[in-house]
Design an enzyme around this catalytic site. Structure first.
Site, PDB file in Angstrom:
ATOM      1  N   HIS A 205      -3.883  -4.600  -0.006  1.00  0.00           N
ATOM      2  CA  HIS A 205      -3.390  -5.214   1.233  1.00  0.00           C
ATOM      3  C   HIS A 205      -3.541  -6.730   1.141  1.00  0.00           C
ATOM      4  O   HIS A 205      -4.638  -7.255   1.333  1.00  0.00           O
ATOM      5  CB  HIS A 205      -4.198  -4.703   2.433  1.00  0.00           C
ATOM      6  CG  HIS A 205      -3.969  -3.274   2.765  1.00  0.00           C
ATOM      7  ND1 HIS A 205      -2.940  -2.855   3.570  1.00  0.00           N
ATOM      8  CD2 HIS A 205      -4.632  -2.149   2.398  1.00  0.00           C
ATOM      9  CE1 HIS A 205      -2.984  -1.536   3.697  1.00  0.00           C
ATOM     10  NE2 HIS A 205      -3.998  -1.090   2.981  1.00  0.00           N
TER      11      HIS A 205
ATOM     12  N   GLU B 140      -2.714  -8.883   3.302  1.00  0.00           N
ATOM     13  CA  GLU B 140      -3.112  -9.411   4.615  1.00  0.00           C
ATOM     14  C   GLU B 140      -4.603  -9.244   4.875  1.00  0.00           C
ATOM     15  O   GLU B 140      -5.137  -9.853   5.818  1.00  0.00           O
ATOM     16  CB  GLU B 140      -2.300  -8.740   5.721  1.00  0.00           C
ATOM     17  CG  GLU B 140      -2.579  -7.275   5.947  1.00  0.00           C
ATOM     18  CD  GLU B 140      -1.931  -6.356   4.929  1.00  0.00           C
ATOM     19  OE1 GLU B 140      -2.188  -5.140   5.007  1.00  0.00           O
ATOM     20  OE2 GLU B 140      -1.177  -6.857   4.053  1.00  0.00           O
TER      21      GLU B 140
ATOM     22  N   CYS C  10       0.832  -1.203   0.000  1.00  0.00           N
ATOM     23  CA  CYS C  10       0.000   0.000   0.000  1.00  0.00           C
ATOM     24  C   CYS C  10       0.874   1.264   0.000  1.00  0.00           C
ATOM     25  O   CYS C  10       1.588   1.514  -0.962  1.00  0.00           O
ATOM     26  CB  CYS C  10      -0.992  -0.028   1.154  1.00  0.00           C
ATOM     27  SG  CYS C  10      -2.331   1.183   0.972  1.00  0.00           S
TER      28      CYS C  10
END
Length: 207
Positions: free
Chosen positions: A185, A187, A85
């Site tokens: 992202h 994650e 990001c």
């Protein structure tokens, strides 16, 4: 304290999703170590640069801690680097968001997303592959990932690996030698995001 063998330094400069990144790396078997010490970064086997917030503040935070030089030195060794990001955007030379100069590790610049779409771009969107990279092997073009951002780099020939359209096409995945980065992202992107981290961890663990 030096990292253990196979360690992945997750850079802590006061701006980021570093703990969620670390948990995701641990979930796929990686050895993540959150650090703000340049010496620890230098001893790691791989480096992750997470980030959430504003471009200029990010660059200044890195510089104040001496982490800008640590990143440049690490990239020069050829060891794997992963930007996430805002951690992707600071790898570029500049951003329309702030006059502060970025790290200039990846060619190009970030621009604000168009005003005819809701900004920030927040939520799930597709990524279409325009290039190849070992970290995204096996992930189909058109897979959805989770985004939160207001600025994004243009599509860059020879550097862009993944393209997303939101008001305009932009680089959602870039790679430059040993540096790989995503605007989304991983994650927060369910199984597909974890698959990218798993491929990264395997590359770090390979002899």
């Amino acid at each position: 304290m030096s990292p253990r063998s196979g360690s992945i330094a997750v850079l802590d400069y006061g701006m980021g999703n570093l703990h969620s990144v670390s948990r995701a790396i641990a979930t796929v078997g990686g050895n993540a170590e959150v650090t703000r010490e340049p010496e620890v970064v230098g001893d790691a086997d791989a480096l992750v640069i997470p980030g959430v917030g504003a471009f200029g503040a990010c660059v200044r935070a890195l510089t104040e801690r001496g982490l800008d030089r640590a990143i440049h030195d690490f990239v020069a060794t050829g060891r794997p680097v992963f930007g996430v990001c805002l951690g992707m955007q600071v790898l570029f030379k500049e951003s329309e968001e702030d006059p502060e100069e970025g790290l200039s590790i990846v060619p190009g610049r970030s621009r604000k997303l168009p005003t005819d779409v809701k900004v920030p771009h927040m939520g799930w969107n597709t990524v279409d592959w325009s290039g190849t990279h070992p970290y995204v092997d096996g992930i189909p073009s058109g897979t959805r990932f989770y985004f939160v951002h207001s600025y994004a780099p243009d599509v860059i020939e020879g550097t862009t690996v993944g393209v997303t359209d939101y008001g305009r096409p932009f680089s959602s995945v870039v790679a430059n030698d040993n540096v790989f980065a995503t605007q989304f992202h991983p994650e927060k992107s369910a199984d597909a995001g974890l698959q990218i981290y798993a491929s990264f961890v395997r590359a770090v663990s390979s002899p």
